[in-house]
Design an enzyme around this catalytic site. Sequence first.
Site, PDB file in Angstrom:
ATOM      1  N   GLU A 193      -0.555  24.503 -17.926  1.00 42.84           N
ATOM      2  CA  GLU A 193      -1.204  23.185 -17.923  1.00 42.84           C
ATOM      3  C   GLU A 193      -2.120  23.047 -19.139  1.00 42.84           C
ATOM      4  O   GLU A 193      -2.151  21.994 -19.776  1.00 42.84           O
ATOM      5  CB  GLU A 193      -2.035  22.991 -16.656  1.00 42.84           C
ATOM      6  N   LYS A 239      -4.107  12.896 -11.185  1.00 38.77           N
ATOM      7  CA  LYS A 239      -3.279  13.872 -11.897  1.00 38.77           C
ATOM      8  C   LYS A 239      -1.851  13.732 -11.380  1.00 38.77           C
ATOM      9  O   LYS A 239      -1.401  14.475 -10.506  1.00 38.77           O
ATOM     10  CB  LYS A 239      -3.829  15.281 -11.661  1.00 38.77           C
TER      11      LYS A 239
END
Length: 122
Positions: free
Chosen positions: A24, A101
């Site tokens: 990420e 997200k």
Amino acid sequence: MDAVDHITLTGVRAFGHHGVYADEKREGQEFVVDAVLVLSLRRAAETDDVVDTVHYGELAERLVAVVAGEPVDLLETLAQRLADDVLRDDRVDAVTITVHKPQAPIPVPFGDVAVTITRGRS
């Protein structure tokens, strides 16, 4: 009595490198930010002048800069950074920030994951 007014900015999209997992932070992903500012808009309404309010275009740019900035692990930390930035403007009494997200690494189908915090002046 002072007015309790709001400026609401939703769906601000920005690319950042936040997350617990190394991929990420390495690859990054899109985040979506909503902000609701609590402040008096009385002066702006009286003067009809943008200098007497929070310019939402500039606000959007600041939110994007925070998301694109220094990586953090948690959405909670990112939301706090965003709230701190908004509260630097003395006209803002409180702010609610939601950080979405949409590509979170969740192993099952989902529509959204978000963290919402509300912060005000102490």
